[in-house]
Write a protein that holds these residues in place. Sequence first.
Motif, PDB file in Angstrom:
ATOM      1  N   TRP A  80     -22.741 -35.594 -31.150  1.00  0.00           N
ATOM      2  CA  TRP A  80     -22.788 -34.664 -32.486  1.00  0.00           C
ATOM      3  C   TRP A  80     -23.855 -34.352 -32.875  1.00  0.00           C
ATOM      4  O   TRP A  80     -25.149 -34.985 -32.494  1.00  0.00           O
ATOM      5  CB  TRP A  80     -21.929 -35.138 -33.373  1.00  0.00           C
ATOM      6  N   ILE A  93     -14.936 -37.751 -33.902  1.00  0.00           N
ATOM      7  CA  ILE A  93     -14.483 -36.842 -34.897  1.00  0.00           C
ATOM      8  C   ILE A  93     -12.907 -36.789 -34.391  1.00  0.00           C
ATOM      9  O   ILE A  93     -12.769 -36.701 -33.378  1.00  0.00           O
ATOM     10  CB  ILE A  93     -15.042 -35.518 -34.870  1.00  0.00           C
ATOM     11  N   ARG A  94     -12.134 -36.847 -35.252  1.00  0.00           N
ATOM     12  CA  ARG A  94     -10.538 -36.564 -35.162  1.00  0.00           C
ATOM     13  C   ARG A  94      -9.968 -35.304 -35.774  1.00  0.00           C
ATOM     14  O   ARG A  94      -9.115 -34.810 -35.203  1.00  0.00           O
ATOM     15  CB  ARG A  94      -9.597 -37.644 -35.737  1.00  0.00           C
ATOM     16  N   GLU A  95     -10.781 -34.778 -37.018  1.00  0.00           N
ATOM     17  CA  GLU A  95     -10.268 -33.602 -37.761  1.00  0.00           C
ATOM     18  C   GLU A  95     -11.652 -33.110 -38.316  1.00  0.00           C
ATOM     19  O   GLU A  95     -12.486 -33.829 -38.435  1.00  0.00           O
ATOM     20  CB  GLU A  95      -9.466 -33.788 -38.615  1.00  0.00           C
ATOM     21  N   VAL A  96     -11.897 -31.687 -38.021  1.00  0.00           N
ATOM     22  CA  VAL A  96     -13.066 -31.241 -38.619  1.00  0.00           C
ATOM     23  C   VAL A  96     -12.652 -29.567 -39.163  1.00  0.00           C
ATOM     24  O   VAL A  96     -11.987 -28.873 -38.659  1.00  0.00           O
ATOM     25  CB  VAL A  96     -14.124 -30.923 -37.082  1.00  0.00           C
ATOM     26  N   LEU A 132     -15.264 -33.721 -41.872  1.00  0.00           N
ATOM     27  CA  LEU A 132     -14.576 -34.390 -40.955  1.00  0.00           C
ATOM     28  C   LEU A 132     -13.930 -35.555 -41.522  1.00  0.00           C
ATOM     29  O   LEU A 132     -14.037 -36.195 -42.479  1.00  0.00           O
ATOM     30  CB  LEU A 132     -15.956 -35.019 -40.338  1.00  0.00           C
ATOM     31  N   LEU A 186     -13.376 -39.029 -39.555  1.00  0.00           N
ATOM     32  CA  LEU A 186     -13.755 -39.717 -38.249  1.00  0.00           C
ATOM     33  C   LEU A 186     -12.863 -40.998 -38.149  1.00  0.00           C
ATOM     34  O   LEU A 186     -12.425 -41.541 -39.018  1.00  0.00           O
ATOM     35  CB  LEU A 186     -15.181 -40.332 -38.557  1.00  0.00           C
ATOM     36  N   GLN A 234     -10.186 -45.217 -40.136  1.00  0.00           N
ATOM     37  CA  GLN A 234     -10.467 -43.707 -40.417  1.00  0.00           C
ATOM     38  C   GLN A 234     -11.133 -43.563 -41.714  1.00  0.00           C
ATOM     39  O   GLN A 234     -10.949 -44.344 -42.617  1.00  0.00           O
ATOM     40  CB  GLN A 234      -9.251 -42.950 -40.267  1.00  0.00           C
ATOM     41  N   LEU A 253     -19.532 -29.234 -33.712  1.00  0.00           N
ATOM     42  CA  LEU A 253     -18.866 -30.231 -34.349  1.00  0.00           C
ATOM     43  C   LEU A 253     -17.223 -29.761 -33.825  1.00  0.00           C
ATOM     44  O   LEU A 253     -16.442 -29.128 -34.331  1.00  0.00           O
ATOM     45  CB  LEU A 253     -18.884 -30.013 -35.756  1.00  0.00           C
ATOM     46  N   VAL A 267     -13.554 -31.848 -32.159  1.00  0.00           N
ATOM     47  CA  VAL A 267     -12.857 -33.232 -32.075  1.00  0.00           C
ATOM     48  C   VAL A 267     -13.226 -33.944 -30.609  1.00  0.00           C
ATOM     49  O   VAL A 267     -13.384 -33.204 -29.589  1.00  0.00           O
ATOM     50  CB  VAL A 267     -11.362 -32.607 -31.785  1.00  0.00           C
ATOM     51  N   HIS A 283     -19.112 -37.710 -30.927  1.00  0.00           N
ATOM     52  CA  HIS A 283     -19.124 -38.932 -31.570  1.00  0.00           C
ATOM     53  C   HIS A 283     -20.485 -39.178 -31.768  1.00  0.00           C
ATOM     54  O   HIS A 283     -21.550 -38.410 -31.276  1.00  0.00           O
ATOM     55  CB  HIS A 283     -18.388 -40.040 -30.624  1.00  0.00           C
TER      56      HIS A 283
END
Length: 247
Positions: free
Chosen positions: A7, A157-160, A179, A181, A192, A207, A209, A212
Motif C-alpha cells: 500500500w 485492507i478488507r474494506e476501503v 479503511l 484492516l 480487525q 488502495l 482490497v 497490505h
Amino acid sequence: MDSMDTWPTPVTVDDRGFDLKAMQELRRNPSATSGNAGSSPAGNASPPDGASDPGAAASGTSEASPASPGAPAKVGTREKLANSMILVIPVVSALAIVLCWMRYADTNNGLWLGAIAVILVLAAITWISSVKKAFARAQGHLATRLPGVIGYGVGIIREVDVDSPFDENGVSDTVTAHLVLSVNPVQGPKFQAPIDAVYNTSDSEKLTVGAHGPVRYLRSDPENTVSIETRLDDARIRQIYQGAAMN
C-alpha cells in the motif's frame, strides 16, 4: 506474504500522538515490560529522537530481553547518583563562580576571571556529557519496556472507502481514505480495526482490497489504536512480516 508492503505511504502519520499514548500507557501500567514480547532483544533497539525504537518488538526471534519479564527495571544507586549530576554540576559551578567573583572584587586579580572561565568550560563539558549519558540510559530502559506496550503486525485492507477529491476549489491534492484492516500481529490473535488516513490523490488509487503493509498498535486496546507504520527500515519491516507469518 512473499512481498513487502504494497500500500502507499500516507501523507501524514500522527507519530507524535501515538508515542504520547504509548508513554501514557507506560505511566498507567509501569509493570508493562517485554515479558509478553520475548521477541524483542534490546540489542535491536535504536531509538529515534529520544524515544524508544518502534521496531524492537518485531524481531520474531526467541532472544530474551535483559530486563526482568515480571517487573520494570529498577534504577540502581549508581544510576541515581549519575542522574543527579545534571543538577549538582550547575549548582556547584554557580557557587564556585560566585566565590571567584568575590575574590576578584576583593583583589582585582585577573587570575580569578581566568578561573571563572575555566569553571564555565569544565562545567559545560561535564554537564553535556552527563545529559547525554542520562538520555542513553533512559532510551535503554524504554527499549526494554515499550515492546510490552506496543505491538506490530501486518495490516490487510478488507474494506476501503475514499472520499471524493473534488471540492469547491476543484480537485484536491489529498483525500481521506477510510479503511478496515485485518491485522495479523507478530504475537496474539488476529483482529480487525478501522483506520482513517490522508493520501495523495494519485496514491489513493493503489488502495485496493488485499493491499497490505506494516501497522502498530497499543496492546491494551489494539482495535482502537492501530496506526500505519512508516518509521521502520526494510529490515525491520521484513521481521514484522516474518513474525506475522509464523504467528
